[in-house]
Design a protein around this motif. Structure first.
Motif, PDB file in Angstrom:
ATOM      1  N   ASP A 177       0.858  -1.173   0.000  1.00  0.00           N
ATOM      2  CA  ASP A 177       0.000   0.000   0.000  1.00  0.00           C
ATOM      3  C   ASP A 177       0.895   1.223   0.000  1.00  0.00           C
ATOM      4  OD1 ASP A 177      -2.313   1.470  -0.116  1.00  0.00           O
ATOM      5  OD2 ASP A 177      -3.240   0.554   1.642  1.00  0.00           O
ATOM      6  N   HIS A 178       0.385   2.325  -0.564  1.00  0.00           N
ATOM      7  CA  HIS A 178       1.130   3.572  -0.589  1.00  0.00           C
ATOM      8  C   HIS A 178       1.201   4.168   0.816  1.00  0.00           C
ATOM      9  CE1 HIS A 178       1.354   4.021  -4.953  1.00  0.00           C
ATOM     10  NE2 HIS A 178       0.082   3.660  -5.035  1.00  0.00           N
ATOM     11  N   LEU A 179       2.342   4.709   1.161  1.00  0.00           N
ATOM     12  CA  LEU A 179       2.485   5.326   2.485  1.00  0.00           C
ATOM     13  C   LEU A 179       1.554   6.513   2.678  1.00  0.00           C
ATOM     14  CD1 LEU A 179       6.317   5.271   3.249  1.00  0.00           C
ATOM     15  CD2 LEU A 179       4.555   3.609   3.887  1.00  0.00           C
ATOM     16  N   TYR A 180       1.173   7.191   1.591  1.00  0.00           N
ATOM     17  CA  TYR A 180       0.293   8.347   1.765  1.00  0.00           C
ATOM     18  C   TYR A 180      -1.113   7.947   2.194  1.00  0.00           C
ATOM     19  CZ  TYR A 180      -0.819   7.393  -3.237  1.00  0.00           C
ATOM     20  OH  TYR A 180      -1.152   6.811  -4.433  1.00  0.00           O
ATOM     21  N   ARG A 181      -1.378   6.652   2.256  1.00  0.00           N
ATOM     22  CA  ARG A 181      -2.674   6.185   2.758  1.00  0.00           C
ATOM     23  C   ARG A 181      -2.729   6.161   4.280  1.00  0.00           C
ATOM     24  NH1 ARG A 181      -6.905   4.803   0.686  1.00  0.00           N
ATOM     25  NH2 ARG A 181      -6.947   2.581   1.084  1.00  0.00           N
ATOM     26  N   GLU A 185       0.197   7.791   9.893  1.00  0.00           N
ATOM     27  CA  GLU A 185       1.539   7.877  10.470  1.00  0.00           C
ATOM     28  C   GLU A 185       2.546   8.547   9.531  1.00  0.00           C
ATOM     29  OE1 GLU A 185      -0.488   4.252  12.273  1.00  0.00           O
ATOM     30  OE2 GLU A 185      -0.338   5.190  10.296  1.00  0.00           O
ATOM     31  N   PHE A 186       2.227   8.607   8.246  1.00  0.00           N
ATOM     32  CA  PHE A 186       3.165   9.151   7.261  1.00  0.00           C
ATOM     33  C   PHE A 186       2.664  10.458   6.641  1.00  0.00           C
ATOM     34  CE2 PHE A 186       4.120   4.722   7.686  1.00  0.00           C
ATOM     35  CZ  PHE A 186       5.502   4.653   7.608  1.00  0.00           C
ATOM     36  N   LYS A 187       1.548  10.965   7.129  1.00  0.00           N
ATOM     37  CA  LYS A 187       0.985  12.170   6.501  1.00  0.00           C
ATOM     38  C   LYS A 187       1.925  13.357   6.635  1.00  0.00           C
ATOM     39  CE  LYS A 187      -3.308  14.740   5.948  1.00  0.00           C
ATOM     40  NZ  LYS A 187      -4.697  14.958   6.424  1.00  0.00           N
ATOM     41  N   SER A 188       2.594  13.490   7.775  1.00  0.00           N
ATOM     42  CA  SER A 188       3.511  14.615   7.962  1.00  0.00           C
ATOM     43  C   SER A 188       4.658  14.575   6.965  1.00  0.00           C
ATOM     44  CB  SER A 188       4.062  14.620   9.392  1.00  0.00           C
ATOM     45  OG  SER A 188       4.843  13.461   9.638  1.00  0.00           O
ATOM     46  N   TYR A 189       5.060  13.380   6.572  1.00  0.00           N
ATOM     47  CA  TYR A 189       6.121  13.218   5.566  1.00  0.00           C
ATOM     48  C   TYR A 189       5.694  13.843   4.244  1.00  0.00           C
ATOM     49  CZ  TYR A 189       9.128  10.641   2.234  1.00  0.00           C
ATOM     50  OH  TYR A 189       9.989  10.294   1.229  1.00  0.00           O
ATOM     51  N   LEU A 232      -4.707  14.676  -0.731  1.00  0.00           N
ATOM     52  CA  LEU A 232      -4.040  14.012   0.383  1.00  0.00           C
ATOM     53  C   LEU A 232      -5.006  13.785   1.540  1.00  0.00           C
ATOM     54  CD1 LEU A 232      -1.395  12.915   1.591  1.00  0.00           C
ATOM     55  CD2 LEU A 232      -0.918  15.235   2.436  1.00  0.00           C
ATOM     56  N   ASP A 233      -5.820  14.781   1.841  1.00  0.00           N
ATOM     57  CA  ASP A 233      -6.784  14.628   2.936  1.00  0.00           C
ATOM     58  C   ASP A 233      -7.792  13.519   2.635  1.00  0.00           C
ATOM     59  OD1 ASP A 233      -5.557  16.666   4.354  1.00  0.00           O
ATOM     60  OD2 ASP A 233      -6.985  18.212   3.722  1.00  0.00           O
ATOM     61  N   LEU A 234      -8.127  13.339   1.365  1.00  0.00           N
ATOM     62  CA  LEU A 234      -9.134  12.338   0.998  1.00  0.00           C
ATOM     63  C   LEU A 234      -8.582  10.921   0.961  1.00  0.00           C
ATOM     64  CD1 LEU A 234     -11.005  14.266  -1.844  1.00  0.00           C
ATOM     65  CD2 LEU A 234     -11.920  13.671   0.413  1.00  0.00           C
ATOM     66  N   VAL A 235      -7.306  10.756   0.586  1.00  0.00           N
ATOM     67  CA  VAL A 235      -6.766   9.395   0.447  1.00  0.00           C
ATOM     68  C   VAL A 235      -6.072   8.896   1.712  1.00  0.00           C
ATOM     69  CG1 VAL A 235      -6.499   9.631  -2.038  1.00  0.00           C
ATOM     70  CG2 VAL A 235      -4.552  10.154  -0.547  1.00  0.00           C
ATOM     71  N   CYS A 236      -5.709   9.787   2.624  1.00  0.00           N
ATOM     72  CA  CYS A 236      -5.034   9.370   3.860  1.00  0.00           C
ATOM     73  C   CYS A 236      -6.108   8.964   4.866  1.00  0.00           C
ATOM     74  CB  CYS A 236      -4.166  10.517   4.389  1.00  0.00           C
ATOM     75  SG  CYS A 236      -3.139  10.047   5.802  1.00  0.00           S
ATOM     76  N   ALA A 286      13.565   6.959   9.330  1.00  0.00           N
ATOM     77  CA  ALA A 286      13.073   6.991  10.710  1.00  0.00           C
ATOM     78  C   ALA A 286      11.604   6.595  10.783  1.00  0.00           C
ATOM     79  CB  ALA A 286      13.285   8.383  11.296  1.00  0.00           C
ATOM     80  N   LEU A 287      10.811   7.016   9.805  1.00  0.00           N
ATOM     81  CA  LEU A 287       9.384   6.696   9.814  1.00  0.00           C
ATOM     82  C   LEU A 287       9.126   5.219   9.532  1.00  0.00           C
ATOM     83  CD1 LEU A 287       7.992   9.815   7.923  1.00  0.00           C
ATOM     84  CD2 LEU A 287       7.484   9.189  10.289  1.00  0.00           C
ATOM     85  N   LEU A 288       9.955   4.615   8.678  1.00  0.00           N
ATOM     86  CA  LEU A 288       9.772   3.210   8.326  1.00  0.00           C
ATOM     87  C   LEU A 288      10.282   2.258   9.403  1.00  0.00           C
ATOM     88  CD1 LEU A 288      10.832   3.292   4.561  1.00  0.00           C
ATOM     89  CD2 LEU A 288       8.547   2.740   5.423  1.00  0.00           C
ATOM     90  N   GLU A 289      11.235   2.695  10.182  1.00  0.00           N
ATOM     91  CA  GLU A 289      11.963   1.803  11.092  1.00  0.00           C
ATOM     92  C   GLU A 289      11.077   0.992  12.034  1.00  0.00           C
ATOM     93  OE1 GLU A 289      16.300   2.023  13.224  1.00  0.00           O
ATOM     94  OE2 GLU A 289      15.106   3.838  13.089  1.00  0.00           O
ATOM     95  N   PRO A 290       9.988   1.536  12.579  1.00  0.00           N
ATOM     96  CA  PRO A 290       9.211   0.734  13.541  1.00  0.00           C
ATOM     97  C   PRO A 290       8.423  -0.424  12.937  1.00  0.00           C
ATOM     98  CG  PRO A 290       8.797   3.102  13.802  1.00  0.00           C
ATOM     99  CD  PRO A 290       9.497   2.912  12.506  1.00  0.00           C
ATOM    100  N   TYR A 291       8.327  -0.492  11.632  1.00  0.00           N
ATOM    101  CA  TYR A 291       7.393  -1.436  11.015  1.00  0.00           C
ATOM    102  C   TYR A 291       8.129  -2.575  10.307  1.00  0.00           C
ATOM    103  CZ  TYR A 291       4.531   2.599  11.990  1.00  0.00           C
ATOM    104  OH  TYR A 291       3.930   3.649  12.629  1.00  0.00           O
ATOM    105  N   GLN A 292       7.692  -3.793  10.620  1.00  0.00           N
ATOM    106  CA  GLN A 292       8.306  -4.995  10.063  1.00  0.00           C
ATOM    107  C   GLN A 292       7.552  -5.402   8.816  1.00  0.00           C
ATOM    108  OE1 GLN A 292      10.996  -6.198  11.751  1.00  0.00           O
ATOM    109  NE2 GLN A 292      11.440  -7.648  10.113  1.00  0.00           N
TER     110      GLN A 292
END
Length: 343
Positions: free
Chosen positions: A85-89, A92-96, A116-120, A159-165
């Protein structure tokens, strides 16, 4: 063998056209196909309405929805699946995206802010939880994400990706100076750019992404062509060689992506045949993907992609599990042993 290692479960925005397309996907992947004589009957509409209601209630990360993709793929002979899935969904990644997208008061900025507001709409935990539940029953399913790369975004994205396996991360470039150039509503903006400079800056961003160390493979390498005319072939070949060299040095794979050929007016697989030939010269590993966004699209044109790979000289394709690259033959028996490469 046939694999599909880049497909999506949903994409906004949520228009009536999206609802109609979702209903079509439900009908096309129904386990109890409606007979031709029942189409356009009241019973058929009631069936579709119930299916849509369930789909909207359960969401796109439900077992039923992912199963439709896998069943469709298996009918087409696909043996390995990679969902992303796209991160913009994800919230947690909206600030990016807010940091790197063009979201100002210009017409494009306002349009992209609304988009962005509609797809996130989800948390990444919703996605990972749903897909891990499905993976308990489908060992041939790998779970990934597709991450947009912006110039200078490496540290923040890491840094944003690091917590997710996840099993793999796809790198992609959909933006130029914050403008999402594959949005058909903004394609006129191509006219405001010098063609040679635009391509040069695009491929420099691709190369920076390749060397970021964040990605197992890069998506649709020549995606910039989606609505854009091509510069002279000699200019393109310089870019193709530079990107291929970067992928080879960084030991990063790429894909043959059929999405542009059937989802856009481009009508050409990514990368182009000439680009793929150069990638083969540099021995860049490849995977195969349909870039499907609905279950009935899964596997679209993968036979064409596999034939193209064979004609170019590829004998193997790759997929990913636990950030490891696995190699399988392109056209030999399924029961051949797999080779694991630790990245």
């Amino acid at each position: 063998m046939k694999i599909d290692f880049h497909f999506h479960l949903e994409e906004g925005t949520y228009s009536l056209a999206w609802l109609k397309r979702t209903a079509l996907a439900l009908e096309q992947t129904s386990r109890n196909h409606t007979s031709h004589t029942e189409y356009e009957s009241r019973a058929w509409i009631e069936h579709i309405t119930r299916s849509l209601a369930r789909r909207m209630k359960e969401g796109c990360y439900s077992e039923d929805w992912i199963t439709r993709y896998l069943e469709q793929g298996r009918k087409k002979g696909i043996t390995k699946f990679g969902v992303v899935d796209h991160l913009y969904r994800f919230h947690e990644f909206k600030s990016y995206y807010e940091e790197f997208m063009l979201l100002d008061d210009s017409p494009i900025g306002k349009m992209q802010r609304e988009w962005l507001d509609l797809v996130c709409t989800y948390s990444i935990e919703d996605y990972l939880s749903g897909m891990r539940n499905a993976a308990r029953f489908y060992e041939d399913l790998s779970i990934g994400v597709e991450a947009d790369y912006f110039p200078g975004s490496q540290d923040k994205l890491k840094a944003l990706l690091e917590p997710y396996q996840v099993d793999y991360v796809i790198g992609s470039v959909h933006f130029h100076e914050g403008w999402k150039f594959d949005n058909p509503d903004t394609q006129r903006h191509f006219e405001d750019h010098d063609l040679s400079l635009l391509y040069d800056q695009y491929y420099q961003t691709v190369i920076e992404a390749v060397h970021s160390g964040l990605f197992q493979f890069m998506a649709h390498l020549d995606h910039i062509k989606v609505f854009c005319p091509l510069p002279p072939q000699d200019e393109l070949e310089v870019h193709y060689n530079n990107v291929a060299a970067a992928l080879s040095i960084a030991d990063v794979a790429t894909e043959i992506n059929t999405g542009l050929a059937y989802r856009y007016s481009t009508n050409e697989i990514c990368p182009s045949t000439s680009f793929l030939s150069i990638l083969k010269d540099y021995d860049v590993p490849i995977t195969l993907s349909s870039n499907a966004h609905f279950p009935d699209e899964l596997g679209n044109m993968l036979d064409d992609a596999r034939k193209l790979a064979k004609d170019i000289g590829y004998e193997e394709i790759v997929y990913f599990k636990n950030k490891q690259r696995l190699i399988i033959p392109l056209y030999t028996p399924v029961n051949m042993p797999l080779v694991s490469l630790s990245l």
